[in-house]
Design an enzyme around this catalytic site. Structure first.
Site, PDB file in Angstrom:
ATOM      1  N   SER A 173     -46.576  21.595  -5.367  1.00  0.00           N
ATOM      2  CA  SER A 173     -45.208  21.898  -4.960  1.00  0.00           C
ATOM      3  C   SER A 173     -44.790  23.333  -5.267  1.00  0.00           C
ATOM      4  O   SER A 173     -43.900  23.872  -4.610  1.00  0.00           O
ATOM      5  CB  SER A 173     -44.234  20.926  -5.643  1.00  0.00           C
TER       6      SER A 173
ATOM      7  N   ASP B 164     -33.552  20.403 -10.940  1.00  0.00           N
ATOM      8  CA  ASP B 164     -34.355  19.244 -11.347  1.00  0.00           C
ATOM      9  C   ASP B 164     -35.039  19.458 -12.695  1.00  0.00           C
ATOM     10  O   ASP B 164     -35.634  18.535 -13.241  1.00  0.00           O
ATOM     11  CB  ASP B 164     -35.381  18.862 -10.268  1.00  0.00           C
TER      12      ASP B 164
ATOM     13  N   HIS C 297     -39.086  22.336 -11.275  1.00  0.00           N
ATOM     14  CA  HIS C 297     -39.554  23.368 -10.353  1.00  0.00           C
ATOM     15  C   HIS C 297     -38.759  24.664 -10.535  1.00  0.00           C
ATOM     16  O   HIS C 297     -37.590  24.634 -10.926  1.00  0.00           O
ATOM     17  CB  HIS C 297     -39.420  22.889  -8.907  1.00  0.00           C
TER      18      HIS C 297
END
Length: 208
Positions: A11, A186, A189
């Site tokens: 990601s 979050d 990230h």
């Protein structure tokens, strides 16, 4: 001449967390390459949120990916973050510290295999190319064992730089103490500022 940049990973390579209209580190670094080397740069991205290191290694078995790797002047790799998150969650329920050592060894082995596979794809007499492997920042600064494990993993990861073409992009040091500034809502990230910092770490390693 157009330079070829291939980005592999999870990601972080997709730019998750950067925001709807904000680039991740890949596009930012591409712009830096173009500015510094005065050459257009084409980017190929092979990444997906949730991939672990074994799955990233598996990407190198696809012919189209191999074709882009063979042509690449610059290759970046992110990985092991998902292995870390799974390890932390498992540790919190089991309190078994060997979870970290097993995950660390598994990640390192897969990174070694990636670099060996890239060398194999490149062939016996390749054009000059560079590989940049990101180490891990710590998204869990409040969990002492996580930082201990990440520090140990990153120290071991440095041995990859003994291979030709390879340098380690040290984001751990850059993010440490700046988690609130560099991580998205979050808490895992990077945000836009975090991805800019990652790109600048790459830039600081040069292009040789």
């Amino acid at each position: 001449m157009v330079l070829q940049y291939t980005a592999l990973g999870d990601s972080l390579t997709t730019g998750r967390g950067s925001g709807l209209f904000s680039a991740g580190f890949v596009q930012r670094f591409r712009g830096m390459m173009e500015a510094d080397l005065k050459s257009k740069t084409a980017v190929s991205v092979f990444a997906k949120s949730g991939l672990d290191t074994e799955e990233i290694l598996g990407l190198l078995s696809y012919p189209y990916v191999q074709k882009q790797i063979q042509a690449a002047d610059m290759i970046t790799i992110t990985g092991c973050g998902n292995d870390l998150i799974e390890s932390v969650l498992s540790y919190q329920s089991s309190q078994d510290e060997t979870i970290f050592s097993r995950a660390s060894a598994h990640c390192h082995e897969n990174f070694e295999k990636m670099i060996a596979q890239i060398a194999k794809i490149k062939g016996a007499d390749p054009s000059p190319y560079a590989i940049r492997v990101f180490n891990l920042y710590n998204p869990f600064p409040g969990i002492g064992i996580a930082d201990q494990w990440i520090t140990s993993f990153n120290s071991h990861l440095k041995t990859l730089a003994s291979a030709p073409h390879v340098k380690i992009a040290d984001v751990y040091s850059v993010f440490k103490g700046k988690e609130q500034e560099y991580l998205s809502f979050d808490g895992v990230h990077p945000n836009s500022s975090g991805y800019q910092a990652m790109a600048e770490v790459l830039r600081g390693l040069g292009y040789r």
